[in-house]
Design a protein around this motif. Structure first.
Motif, PDB file in Angstrom:
ATOM      1  N   ILE A  36     -16.106 -10.661 -22.000  1.00  0.00           N
ATOM      2  CA  ILE A  36     -14.723 -10.550 -22.446  1.00  0.00           C
ATOM      3  C   ILE A  36     -14.056 -11.920 -22.406  1.00  0.00           C
ATOM      4  O   ILE A  36     -13.821 -12.471 -21.325  1.00  0.00           O
ATOM      5  N   PRO A  37     -13.748 -12.534 -23.557  1.00  0.00           N
ATOM      6  CA  PRO A  37     -12.928 -13.749 -23.543  1.00  0.00           C
ATOM      7  C   PRO A  37     -11.457 -13.348 -23.424  1.00  0.00           C
ATOM      8  O   PRO A  37     -11.011 -12.411 -24.094  1.00  0.00           O
ATOM      9  N   ALA A  38     -10.728 -14.017 -22.564  1.00  0.00           N
ATOM     10  CA  ALA A  38      -9.333 -13.624 -22.339  1.00  0.00           C
ATOM     11  C   ALA A  38      -8.422 -14.850 -22.366  1.00  0.00           C
ATOM     12  O   ALA A  38      -8.732 -15.875 -21.759  1.00  0.00           O
ATOM     13  N   TYR A  39      -7.303 -14.694 -23.055  1.00  0.00           N
ATOM     14  CA  TYR A  39      -6.285 -15.752 -23.054  1.00  0.00           C
ATOM     15  C   TYR A  39      -4.915 -15.089 -23.065  1.00  0.00           C
ATOM     16  O   TYR A  39      -4.557 -14.367 -24.002  1.00  0.00           O
ATOM     17  N   ASN A  40      -4.150 -15.312 -21.999  1.00  0.00           N
ATOM     18  CA  ASN A  40      -2.808 -14.734 -21.863  1.00  0.00           C
ATOM     19  C   ASN A  40      -2.814 -13.235 -22.208  1.00  0.00           C
ATOM     20  O   ASN A  40      -2.058 -12.774 -23.067  1.00  0.00           O
ATOM     21  N   SER A  41      -3.682 -12.519 -21.508  1.00  0.00           N
ATOM     22  CA  SER A  41      -3.913 -11.104 -21.802  1.00  0.00           C
ATOM     23  C   SER A  41      -3.414 -10.194 -20.688  1.00  0.00           C
ATOM     24  O   SER A  41      -3.971  -9.115 -20.463  1.00  0.00           O
ATOM     25  N   GLU A  42      -2.369 -10.606 -19.984  1.00  0.00           N
ATOM     26  CA  GLU A  42      -1.912  -9.847 -18.817  1.00  0.00           C
ATOM     27  C   GLU A  42      -1.496  -8.413 -19.155  1.00  0.00           C
ATOM     28  O   GLU A  42      -1.576  -7.524 -18.307  1.00  0.00           O
ATOM     29  N   LYS A  43      -1.092  -8.170 -20.387  1.00  0.00           N
ATOM     30  CA  LYS A  43      -0.619  -6.838 -20.761  1.00  0.00           C
ATOM     31  C   LYS A  43      -1.752  -5.885 -21.133  1.00  0.00           C
ATOM     32  O   LYS A  43      -1.540  -4.661 -21.158  1.00  0.00           O
ATOM     33  N   THR A  44      -2.937  -6.416 -21.429  1.00  0.00           N
ATOM     34  CA  THR A  44      -4.003  -5.567 -21.973  1.00  0.00           C
ATOM     35  C   THR A  44      -5.318  -5.629 -21.214  1.00  0.00           C
ATOM     36  O   THR A  44      -6.141  -4.726 -21.329  1.00  0.00           O
ATOM     37  N   ILE A  45      -5.569  -6.688 -20.445  1.00  0.00           N
ATOM     38  CA  ILE A  45      -6.896  -6.923 -19.868  1.00  0.00           C
ATOM     39  C   ILE A  45      -7.314  -5.811 -18.910  1.00  0.00           C
ATOM     40  O   ILE A  45      -8.499  -5.466 -18.822  1.00  0.00           O
ATOM     41  N   GLU A  46      -6.350  -5.220 -18.198  1.00  0.00           N
ATOM     42  CA  GLU A  46      -6.706  -4.172 -17.230  1.00  0.00           C
ATOM     43  C   GLU A  46      -7.278  -2.951 -17.952  1.00  0.00           C
ATOM     44  O   GLU A  46      -8.255  -2.345 -17.492  1.00  0.00           O
TER      45      GLU A  46
END
Length: 326
Positions: free
Chosen positions: A8-18
């Protein structure tokens, strides 16, 4: 049993990553072992803090902001699985993904394909073609309108090689090059071009063609969340042009690479048509200045010559594009 690495690449994903991580952790029981690797691509929000809550079950890697292609390559570098499944940090997967895919993993398929479900940010389905899409692929495989032989064994998957798979998907599946539609064996994986956008387009056609045993399943396993954000829309003119340059560079590399592939003339033509169509669909999304630049580059590459006239629809399209690009 082979293992699967979810990357999973993540960038500023605080609203969706969980939600993304939870969808993988809450899989139905299966014999498939898996790991989760999240590559934080230089986030400046609370993405990292949220991922750390899962430190016992998720491998967290923090990098500088180098783009999604680089983040995916980093994830592969640390992956221990026999298969890679890439999940974007604003999407999520079905609870049955691994249990549905287990039988295809057990037979040693090196590329396993499912289809996405398009949903809005609240999880509501946008477009549900689940009843028709696999039937279209089956019909294309058997090339018959006879109901008795369209799918004589009531197959739940099409088993083929990469070339056959490409030709079945080509022209039917508009998301054929989206890598999150596949479980990819590490043996056929091709690294993404670091620092470029449109990295799926750059490598997925080649990964398909490289596969020796491919399964195209009837299952819908990936929830592709549609937002107002797009890879081309919502960018400055300068950023838009950068992405166009990456798209053109990926096109050039793809066309050059397939020159050395041992494939039929029809497949070779299909790859070129696919690559050309991937360029043409971007034209109407562009600003006036970038549209002029892009059309100039398309003319320089003579992309209209890649289009074939196998039916009346393709014939008319080729005439239109020759007039448009000349």
């Amino acid at each position: 049993m082979n293992t699967v690495s979810f990357i999973i690449p993540a960038y500023n994903s605080e609203k969706t990553i969980e939600k993304t991580i939870s969808s993988i952790l809450n899989q139905d029981d299966s014999d498939v072992e898996f790991e989760i690797i999240v590559v934080d691509d230089g986030s400046t929000d609370n993405t990292g803090d949220i991922i750390r809550k899962y430190e016992r079950t998720v491998r967290y890697i923090k990098t500088e902001n180098n783009g999604v292609a680089s983040a995916r390559n980093t994830g592969v570098k640390y992956a221990r699985g026999d298969y890679y499944i890439f999940v974007d940090s604003d999407d999520y997967v079905s609870q049955s993904l691994l249990s549905d895919m287990q039988k295809y993993i057990e037979i040693g398929a090196d590329l396993i394909k499912w289809s996405p479900i398009l949903v809005d940010e609240d999880g509501n389905k946008i477009d549900d073609n689940s009843e028709n899409f696999f039937k279209k692929l089956i019909n294309k495989k058997f090339k018959s309108d006879d109901e008795d032989i369209k799918n004589p064994n009531k197959e739940e998957a099409i088993f083929t090689n990469g070339e056959g798979g490409f030709n079945i998907l080509y022209g039917t599946d508009p998301l054929m090059d989206c890598l999150w539609n596949y479980a990819i064996s590490k043996n056929i994986f091709i690294p993404f071009p670091d620092g470029r956008y449109h990295e799926d387009f750059a490598v997925m056609p080649l990964i398909i063609l490289n596969s020796k045993k491919m399964c195209i399943t009837e299952h819908y396993e990936y929830y592709y969340v549609q937002t107002e954000k797009s890879i081309m829309r919502g960018n400055s003119e300068e950023e838009e042009k950068r992405k166009l340059k990456d798209l053109l560079a990926n096109y050039d590399d793809l066309i050059e690479e397939i020159e050395g592939y041992d494939i039929s003339e029809e497949t070779y033509e299909n790859v070129k048509i696919f690559a050309t169509n991937s360029l043409l669909i971007k034209i109407n999304e562009l600003s006036k200045e970038n549209k002029e630049y892009f059309i100039k580059e398309l003319k320089r590459r003579n992309v209209a010559s890649n289009l074939k006239s196998r039916n009346i629809k393709q014939f008319l399209k080729k005439i239109y594009m020759n007039l448009y690009l000349n």
